[in-house]
Motif scaffolding. Structure first.
Motif, short mmCIF file in Angstrom:
data_model
loop_
_atom_site.label_atom_id
_atom_site.label_comp_id
_atom_site.label_asym_id
_atom_site.label_seq_id
_atom_site.Cartn_x
_atom_site.Cartn_y
_atom_site.Cartn_z
N UNK A 18 2.92 -1.50 -3.50
CA UNK A 18 2.59 -0.18 -4.02
C UNK A 18 1.97 0.64 -2.91
N UNK A 19 2.43 1.84 -2.65
CA UNK A 19 1.86 2.64 -1.57
C UNK A 19 0.42 3.01 -1.85
N UNK A 20 -0.38 3.02 -0.80
CA UNK A 20 -1.79 3.31 -0.95
C UNK A 20 -2.07 4.80 -0.96
N UNK A 519 10.49 8.77 -2.73
CA UNK A 519 9.12 8.83 -3.23
C UNK A 519 8.17 9.11 -2.06
N UNK A 520 6.87 9.15 -2.38
CA UNK A 520 5.88 9.49 -1.37
C UNK A 520 5.79 8.43 -0.28
N UNK A 521 6.20 7.20 -0.58
CA UNK A 521 6.15 6.13 0.41
C UNK A 521 7.41 6.04 1.23
N UNK A 522 8.39 6.89 0.96
CA UNK A 522 9.64 6.83 1.71
C UNK A 522 10.38 5.53 1.51
N UNK A 546 12.08 -1.01 3.14
CA UNK A 546 10.92 -0.53 3.86
C UNK A 546 10.19 0.51 3.04
N UNK A 547 8.90 0.63 3.30
CA UNK A 547 8.09 1.67 2.68
C UNK A 547 6.84 1.87 3.51
N UNK A 548 6.25 3.03 3.38
CA UNK A 548 5.00 3.35 4.07
C UNK A 548 3.81 3.13 3.13
N UNK A 549 2.74 2.60 3.71
CA UNK A 549 1.49 2.51 2.99
C UNK A 549 0.58 3.68 3.34
N UNK A 551 0.28 7.03 6.74
CA UNK A 551 0.93 7.58 7.93
C UNK A 551 0.88 6.62 9.10
N UNK A 552 0.06 5.57 9.02
CA UNK A 552 -0.11 4.64 10.13
C UNK A 552 0.47 3.25 9.88
N UNK A 553 0.75 2.92 8.64
CA UNK A 553 1.18 1.56 8.30
C UNK A 553 2.53 1.59 7.60
N UNK A 554 3.41 0.70 8.02
CA UNK A 554 4.72 0.59 7.43
C UNK A 554 5.01 -0.88 7.13
N UNK A 555 5.59 -1.14 5.97
CA UNK A 555 5.97 -2.49 5.55
C UNK A 555 7.49 -2.61 5.58
N UNK A 556 7.98 -3.71 6.17
CA UNK A 556 9.41 -3.97 6.25
C UNK A 556 9.74 -5.32 5.63
N UNK A 557 10.89 -5.41 5.00
CA UNK A 557 11.38 -6.67 4.44
C UNK A 557 12.85 -6.80 4.78
N UNK A 558 13.21 -7.89 5.46
CA UNK A 558 14.59 -8.14 5.86
C UNK A 558 15.00 -9.53 5.41
#
Length: 588
Positions: A18-20, A519-522, A546-549, A551-558
């Motif tokens: 969930x985006x912060x 969404x807001x988290x891209x 992928x999604x952003x938490x 402007x500084x943190x990004x989460x990726x899943x592959x």
């Protein structure tokens, strides 16, 4: 069972995140520059800064005064564009608009100064503006365009003639301007209406241009941490999990006259299990100078060619960083000298490549490797000059209405090694031959459809062959009246070597799906499967999300899976290497 576990974990990880905070920038202050805003919007996606700038403007049309990308309202809160929205922006059209807006800005400043205005030229903002198109790493499923944004790109491209007079500089003018003095600001054509200047909030005056070299230096750093988990132990007993870390630092400096620039991007990677995966590399380290209709670059850079999603046949300049990503889209920096000539007739790029980089290969404890040890340090070459053989390449590209087409030629050392058995077949030795390649690539945008083609003819002293990949991407914008965009991809892969080809894709059909939540988290999700049409039990597939938490943190899943039924098939040695990779990126 292993495959099901992989996908269950993938879906669970996606649904649990969930985006912060909202993916927004601002409020914009007088300390912000167009470079910093666009860099934050681009994130780690390796698009041109031109594309990021235009995507940011398209996402926030009312925040840009007079429809000029160099004039952002003070106090504006900008919504970040998604990666698919950045990818949808045509690079050539974006570059022309940014440069045309820069010229409009300079003319406006000169007019204000002659009239005795109180506001002079604003702060010059540096930006890494690559001349060649770039593409994001996306597991062979890099997004091209949504239908709505593709239509905007088409409309923008119709204004190319009016924008051709813009000087070919790599400069970006200020981000923030004084709204009170902007009523006479010149505008450039765009499919979006110009904002209502009368409703713009009052902004502070634009600052005087700095002359100190340090004020023109931009720095960005990305730290990455990845955890890779395999569904079973390796065929040679390797571990089921591994941690790796990476760091990428980007320095960019531009001269005061906006004609020259330096870009330096060192990259460092460390791996818990495989020492062969440790890497210190210069992704970019080049000097660039530009003039009217020409551009010259010398140093180390990454160059991408191609338009298709599943494989990239024409992409030949840079060596593949195989141990970083199996999709082949991660590249090592290539020493080069590049001259680019541009005009109404098209774009001609010439490359001289004085040094060859060998492919990175997994070690004994690494995964996704050949079953027999490879003597990576004992590579042999057809050329007596070995790594110092002088390679060269040409590429001509042109945009005609909704069609982008490019022709290329390469002569030099093959980036793909052959494997020579040594020690009575107990080990393999890489062999790099001399080769020549003719390539063609094309893309045709028709409403919600993007039709794509890549084809090559490659010849060497050992073999001659032809290969091609062709297909389409169809995008549905706003599925069921929601904010979600859904894209379908279908591509056919052909290689006339048939079963003798050492790579997948002889007679394969690739089908993929891309979901952009907007969404807001891209948040984005990409999924694709390549099915061997000659062997029903042979296929491979991938998932990327992928999604952003913030402007500084990004989460990726592959995730990747591999199935093969015959030892003659290239993916046979990967059949036990299904894996999931969870990654975090931190930008500062």
């Amino acid at each position: 069972m292993q495959l099901n576990i992989c996908w269950v974990l993938c879906v669970a990880a996606l649904t649990a995140t969930t985006p912060l905070q909202a993916a927004t920038l601002g409020p914009v202050t007088t300390k912000d520059t167009l470079w910093s805003l666009a860099r934050a919007a681009r994130g780690d996606a390796p698009y041109s800064m031109y594309q990021a700038i235009i995507a940011l403007q398209q996402k926030n049309p009312t925040a840009f005064i007079g429809n000029n990308v160099h004039h952002v309202k003070l106090g504006a809160v900008l919504e970040l564009p998604t990666e698919s929205e950045i990818a949808a922006v045509d690079l050539v059209t974006a570059q022309q608009k940014v440069e045309a807006d820069a010229e409009s800005w300079r003319q406006w400043v000169a007019t204000r100064q002659q009239a005795g205005g109180s506001h002079s030229a604003g702060t010059t903002v540096a930006g890494t503006l690559n001349a060649a198109p770039t593409k994001r790493k996306s597991g062979g499923l890099s997004s091209q365009a949504t239908a709505a944004l593709a239509l905007q790109v088409q409309q923008q491209s119709q204004q190319r003639t009016a924008q051709q007079t813009a000087p070919a500089t790599a400069a970006i003018a200020p981000a923030v301007t004084d709204v009170a003095d902007s009523a006479d600001l010149p505008t450039t054509p765009s499919p979006r209406p110009a904002p209502d200047i009368a409703e713009a909030p009052v902004a502070l005056p634009v600052r005087e241009a700095e002359t100190d070299w340090s004020e023109r230096l931009q720095t960005d750093t990305t730290l990455g941490l990845d955890w890779r988990w395999f569904s079973s132990r390796g065929a040679q007993g390797q571990s089921r999990s591994a941690l790796s870390g990476s760091a990428l630092v980007e320095w960019y400096w531009q001269s005061e006259d906006e004609r020259s620039s330096w870009s330096i991007s060192p990259y460092l990677r460390w791996d818990q299990r495989d020492s062969e995966r440790h890497l210190v590399d210069l992704r970019q380290a080049y000097w660039l100078t530009v003039g009217d209709g020409w551009e010259f670059k010398a140093g180390v850079d990454k160059i991408f060619w191609g338009v298709t999603e599943s494989i990239h046949l024409v992409d030949i300049i840079n060596q593949t960083d195989w141990v970083d990503a199996i999709d082949g889209e991660s590249k090592l920096g290539q020493p080069l000298a590049q001259l680019t000539l541009s005009g109404d007739w098209g774009n001609l790029q010439s490359f001289v490549l004085p040094y060859f980089r060998e492919r990175t290969l997994s070690g004994a404890e690494g995964r996704l490797r050949l079953p027999i040890p490879v003597l990576a340090d004992d590579a042999v070459y057809q050329s007596d000059r070995k790594q110092r053989h002088l390679d060269w390449a040409l590429r001509y590209s042109q945009q005609i209405e909704q069609v982008d087409i490019a022709l290329s030629y390469f002569s030099g050392t093959n980036r793909d090694p052959r494997w020579l058995p040594v020690a009575q077949g107990a080990a393999l030795q890489p062999y790099y031959e001399q080769m020549r390649q003719i390539g063609v690539e094309g893309q045709w945008i028709v409403d919600s459809w993007i039709w794509k083609l890549e084809a090559i003819r490659r010849s060497s002293d050992i073999e001659q062959f032809s290969a091609a990949v062709a297909g389409f991407e169809y995008t549905t914008v706003g599925v069921f009246d929601s904010a979600v965009d859904l894209g379908w991809l279908l591509e056919y892969q052909y290689d006339n070597r048939r079963e003798l080809a050492p790579v997948p894709g002889q007679r394969d059909l690739f089908a993929g799906m891309r979901i952009a939540l907007n969404d807001e988290a891209g948040s984005e999700l990409l999924f694709g499967v390549a099915q061997d049409l000659q062997s029903g039990g042979t296929r491979s597939g991938m998932l990327e999300a992928s999604m952003r938490f913030s402007n500084n943190i990004r989460l990726r899943l592959d995730a990747w899976f591999f199935q093969a039924v015959s030892i003659q098939q290239p993916t046979w040695w990967l059949r036990q290497d299904d894996y999931i990779q969870l990654g975090f990126d931190y930008y500062f």
